[in-house]
Design a protein around this motif. Structure first.
Motif, short mmCIF file in Angstrom:
data_model
loop_
_atom_site.label_atom_id
_atom_site.label_comp_id
_atom_site.label_asym_id
_atom_site.label_seq_id
_atom_site.Cartn_x
_atom_site.Cartn_y
_atom_site.Cartn_z
N ASP A 131 45.63 18.54 -40.49
CA ASP A 131 45.09 17.31 -41.08
C ASP A 131 44.05 16.66 -40.17
OD1 ASP A 131 46.66 17.60 -43.30
OD2 ASP A 131 48.26 16.27 -42.60
N VAL A 132 44.36 16.61 -38.88
CA VAL A 132 43.41 16.02 -37.92
C VAL A 132 42.11 16.81 -37.89
CG1 VAL A 132 42.99 15.64 -35.46
CG2 VAL A 132 45.15 14.92 -36.47
N LEU A 133 42.23 18.14 -37.84
CA LEU A 133 41.04 18.97 -37.79
C LEU A 133 40.23 18.84 -39.08
CD1 LEU A 133 39.51 20.94 -36.03
CD2 LEU A 133 40.79 22.80 -37.08
N SER A 134 40.94 18.66 -40.21
CA SER A 134 40.26 18.48 -41.48
C SER A 134 39.36 17.24 -41.43
CB SER A 134 41.29 18.33 -42.60
OG SER A 134 40.66 17.99 -43.82
N ARG A 135 39.88 16.14 -40.91
CA ARG A 135 39.08 14.91 -40.78
C ARG A 135 37.91 15.13 -39.83
NH1 ARG A 135 38.95 9.31 -40.92
NH2 ARG A 135 38.39 8.28 -38.96
N THR A 136 38.13 15.86 -38.76
CA THR A 136 37.06 16.09 -37.79
C THR A 136 35.93 16.91 -38.41
OG1 THR A 136 38.66 16.03 -35.98
CG2 THR A 136 36.53 17.05 -35.52
N VAL A 137 36.30 17.99 -39.10
CA VAL A 137 35.29 18.88 -39.67
C VAL A 137 34.55 18.20 -40.81
CG1 VAL A 137 34.97 21.04 -40.93
CG2 VAL A 137 36.49 20.97 -38.96
N ARG A 138 35.27 17.47 -41.65
CA ARG A 138 34.63 16.85 -42.81
C ARG A 138 33.77 15.64 -42.46
NH1 ARG A 138 40.12 16.93 -46.39
NH2 ARG A 138 39.83 18.93 -47.44
N LEU A 139 34.22 14.84 -41.50
CA LEU A 139 33.57 13.56 -41.24
C LEU A 139 32.92 13.49 -39.85
CD1 LEU A 139 36.32 11.20 -42.72
CD2 LEU A 139 34.25 12.03 -43.85
N ALA A 140 33.71 13.78 -38.81
CA ALA A 140 33.22 13.55 -37.45
C ALA A 140 32.04 14.45 -37.10
CB ALA A 140 34.36 13.76 -36.45
N VAL A 141 32.13 15.74 -37.43
CA VAL A 141 31.07 16.67 -37.03
C VAL A 141 29.75 16.34 -37.72
CG1 VAL A 141 30.32 19.08 -37.09
CG2 VAL A 141 32.65 18.52 -36.36
N PRO A 142 29.70 16.24 -39.07
CA PRO A 142 28.40 15.93 -39.69
C PRO A 142 27.85 14.56 -39.30
CG PRO A 142 30.16 15.92 -41.34
CD PRO A 142 30.73 16.49 -40.10
N ASP A 143 28.72 13.55 -39.19
CA ASP A 143 28.25 12.22 -38.83
C ASP A 143 27.74 12.20 -37.39
OD1 ASP A 143 27.71 9.75 -39.87
OD2 ASP A 143 29.59 8.84 -39.23
N SER A 144 28.40 12.92 -36.50
CA SER A 144 27.92 13.00 -35.11
C SER A 144 26.59 13.73 -35.04
CB SER A 144 28.96 13.72 -34.24
OG SER A 144 30.16 13.00 -34.21
N LEU A 145 26.45 14.78 -35.86
CA LEU A 145 25.17 15.51 -35.90
C LEU A 145 24.05 14.59 -36.35
CD1 LEU A 145 23.57 18.18 -35.79
CD2 LEU A 145 24.27 18.59 -38.15
N THR A 146 24.32 13.79 -37.39
CA THR A 146 23.31 12.84 -37.88
C THR A 146 22.94 11.83 -36.80
OG1 THR A 146 24.36 12.99 -40.05
CG2 THR A 146 22.78 11.24 -39.73
N ALA A 147 23.96 11.31 -36.11
CA ALA A 147 23.71 10.32 -35.07
C ALA A 147 22.87 10.90 -33.94
CB ALA A 147 25.04 9.80 -34.53
N LEU A 148 23.19 12.13 -33.52
CA LEU A 148 22.43 12.75 -32.43
C LEU A 148 20.97 12.97 -32.82
CD1 LEU A 148 24.98 15.40 -31.11
CD2 LEU A 148 23.99 13.53 -29.79
N MET A 149 20.75 13.42 -34.05
CA MET A 149 19.37 13.66 -34.49
C MET A 149 18.61 12.34 -34.60
SD MET A 149 19.91 16.65 -37.33
CE MET A 149 18.17 16.84 -37.54
N THR A 150 19.29 11.30 -35.09
CA THR A 150 18.64 10.00 -35.20
C THR A 150 18.24 9.49 -33.82
OG1 THR A 150 19.95 9.49 -37.16
CG2 THR A 150 18.91 7.64 -36.04
N ILE A 151 19.14 9.62 -32.85
CA ILE A 151 18.84 9.18 -31.48
C ILE A 151 17.66 9.96 -30.92
CG2 ILE A 151 19.73 9.12 -29.12
CD1 ILE A 151 22.53 8.65 -30.38
N ALA A 152 17.66 11.29 -31.09
CA ALA A 152 16.59 12.13 -30.54
C ALA A 152 15.24 11.79 -31.17
CB ALA A 152 16.93 13.60 -30.76
N PHE A 153 15.21 11.66 -32.50
CA PHE A 153 13.95 11.37 -33.19
C PHE A 153 13.45 9.95 -32.87
CE2 PHE A 153 14.92 15.15 -35.52
CZ PHE A 153 13.71 15.61 -35.99
N THR A 154 14.39 9.02 -32.74
CA THR A 154 13.98 7.65 -32.42
C THR A 154 13.37 7.58 -31.03
OG1 THR A 154 15.76 6.81 -33.83
CG2 THR A 154 14.77 5.26 -32.28
N LEU A 155 13.98 8.26 -30.08
CA LEU A 155 13.40 8.30 -28.72
C LEU A 155 12.04 8.97 -28.74
CD1 LEU A 155 16.57 9.20 -26.60
CD2 LEU A 155 15.38 7.00 -26.69
#
Length: 579
Positions: A131-155
């Motif tokens: 269950d924990v891994l399900s939440r990580t794969v579905r939500l944490a990984v894609p949202d973290s990827l979006t955040a990292l790309m936003t930070i990189a492009f903004t800089l």
């Protein structure tokens, strides 16, 4: 209690990378959509900066700029929605593969490994960790990827506006670097310890529930409650540790990523006053730095979830059996070999052997009965003969090859253990039988049921009748008959029957054993029994007392000898043994 192993951080990263790269096109599309959405997201602050510049010069076209900003935001929203859809689809595929791999790993585990680890650890991994891994794969990984790309492009956008405008962002770097380094150094072990405490708690509660009657009969409620309290205390301490990590890390991080906003306002205003950058660039820079707060906040929020998910993934990947050893050709290509037991000793706990120097030869096709008083070690020897446990010292071999060296799949085709504890799986009667041999037809299923005397009730239900959870509840005797019918379908060369007919009425059990003997003619049968008519029908009888074989021979030989077996035989028939 021994716990199942946990994968290393390197193994987790390598496995996650392999899973993601199995779908390169979908991964590339997801990254592309997120990148494009981020680029459009950077357009609005730039347009606002231009609007401020134009208003100062008196050349502003407010309506046109507003429409452009609205159009950019709409396009960004559409791209984000598409990226979220593709990332969610990719996440579901990856999660499905992880679950399938976990089930494959669990089914490949040797039974002895599962017994040593206890049910609690495995149950926790298959429920909470999934269950924990399900939440990580579905939500944490894609949202973290979006955040990292936003930070990189903004800089990157800040660099294009003016390299000097990046400097305010560096204010938070030392604080964030130090806090994150401190957190990551402690988080993995903390979350692994937290998950392990859940396993111990689940294990204790499962034992208490399953043994409720025994607990009540022997007045053990207080001791079991004390065990539960101790497990809860350990779990509480583990939770408090990870909570302390978060309460230290998150406030520091929240403060750190607000510092660049203040610095950008001050530094950007100074740069404009000094004529180093235009007003539009200074305005856009402040907005970009302000825009960085949300992705940095999301990244820090999911940092904790990624640590929890990484710990769960390490526990799931840690569920694996030992690599299969090389198997000699004579064992690979044909079963039905002789079984040899040489100087076997075994202990459930270190320093407390329950088997002491067992030596035994079992010929192909022989029917051997193992008898003796309760606690003599009969079932333990049966488990060693079935390859469930490996001996502490000595060896149990088939055709000269140690049973412990046989791959599990091969071992279960050659040697099958049937005990009095049987499980009825949720599904049809047919499903419960053909799982032993998927290619078996209905005629073979009926023949197997007839051989164990189960067709009378099974035929009345029908092969399509649902049994188990959510269906017809079978009696313990009927469950044992199903298990024996599965045995006939598997048709192994060696059977170890540990009180396999104990829940069936004695007269019916006697008839069933005779039917089985006829059906299994030519197979090696090792029967562990308290009902001594099983020993009477066997080719040889091994008598066990205190973990040792004290007598070995035919029924008639041992009765004539007047030793332990004769005493058991006469006592079983209700006759006293003359001194």
């Amino acid at each position: 209690m021994s716990r199942l192993p946990v994968a290393s951080a390197r193994e987790v990263r390598a496995h996650a990378r392999r899973l993601a790269l199995r779908y390169p096109r979908q991964l590339a599309l997801t990254v592309f959509l997120y990148a494009l959405a981020t680029v459009f997201g950077l357009a609005a602050p730039w347009l606002l900066g231009q609007l401020v510049e134009d208003m100062r010069d008196g050349t502003a076209e407010v309506d046109r700029t507003t429409l452009l900003i609205v159009a950019v935001l709409v396009i960004e929203a559409v791209l984000v929605r598409g990226a979220m859809y593709t990332s969610a689809t990719l996440a579901e595929k990856v999660l499905a593969e992880l679950r399938e791999e976990f089930v494959d790993r669990v089914l490949a585990l040797p039974p002895a490994t599962v017994e040593r680890a206890g049910s609690g650890d495995l149950v926790t991994r298959s429920t909470r960790d999934v269950d924990v891994l399900s939440r990580t794969v579905r939500l944490a990984v894609p949202d973290s990827l979006t955040a990292l790309m936003t930070i990189a492009f903004t800089l990157g956008a800040l660099v294009l506006l003016g390299p000097l405008l990046v400097l305010p962002c560096l204010v938070a770097v030392p604080v964030l670097w130090a806090a994150t380094r401190w957190y990551l150094a402690r988080a993995r072990e903390g979350y692994l310890r937290q998950s392990a405490s859940y396993s111990e708690l689940t294990d204790g509660l499962t034992e208490t529930v399953e043994g409720a009657r025994t607990v009540e009969a022997f007045g053990l409620a207080g001791r079991r409650a004390a065990r539960a309290d101790a497990d809860i205390a350990r779990s509480y301490a583990a939770e408090r540790y990870t909570l302390r990590l978060r309460t230290v890390y998150l406030p520091i991080s929240d403060t750190a990523y607000m510092m660049p906003v203040v610095a950008a306002l001050v530094f950007g205003g100074w740069c404009y006053i000094e004529g180093l950058v235009p007003l539009s660039a200074a305005t856009a820079a402040v907005l970009y730095v302000q825009q960085l707060i949300e992705p940095v906040d999301r990244l820090l929020y999911w940092m904790d979830e990624l640590q929890v998910g990484g710990a769960s993934m390490a526990r799931l990947l840690g569920v694996r059996g030992e690599p299969a050893a090389a198997v000699p050709a004579q064992v690979r290509n044909g079963g039905g070999q002789d079984i040899a037991v040489r100087d076997v000793r075994y202990a459930y706990r270190a320093g407390s052997d329950v088997l002491h120097g067992i030596d035994l030869d079992i010929k192909r096709g022989e029917r051997l009965a193992i008898v003796g008083p309760s606690g003599a070690g009969k079932s333990t020897l049966g488990r060693l003969l079935a390859g469930v446990h490996a001996p502490r010292t000595g060896a149990v071999t088939v055709g000269g090859t140690p049973l412990a060296d046989l791959p599990l799949e091969r071992l279960r085709r050659e040697v099958v253990l049937v005990t009095q504890e049987q499980h009825v799986f949720s599904g049809t009667l047919r499903d419960n039988l053909v799982m032993a041999r998927p290619d078996a037809g209905d005629d073979e299923v009926r023949q197997a049921l007839m051989a164990v005397g189960a067709w009378e009730w099974a035929g009345a239900y029908g092969l399509d009748a649902r049994v188990g959870s959510g269906g017809t509840e079978l009696s313990p005797a009927q469950a044992q008959q199903l298990a024996l019918a599965r045995l006939i379908l598997v048709d192994p060369h060696t059977l170890v029957l540990d009180e396999a007919t104990s829940l069936i009425a004695p007269r019916v059990a006697r008839q069933l054993e005779r039917s089985l003997a006829a059906v299994l003619e030519g197979r090696t049968v090792i029967a562990i029994a308290h009902r001594l008519h099983t020993a009477h029908d066997a080719d040889r009888v091994a008598v066990m007392v205190d973990g040792r074989i004290t007598e070995l021979g035919t029924h008639d030989e041992l009765v004539a000898k007047g030793g332990d077996y004769a005493a058991l035989w006469h006592s079983w028939h209700g006759r006293a043994v003359a001194n």
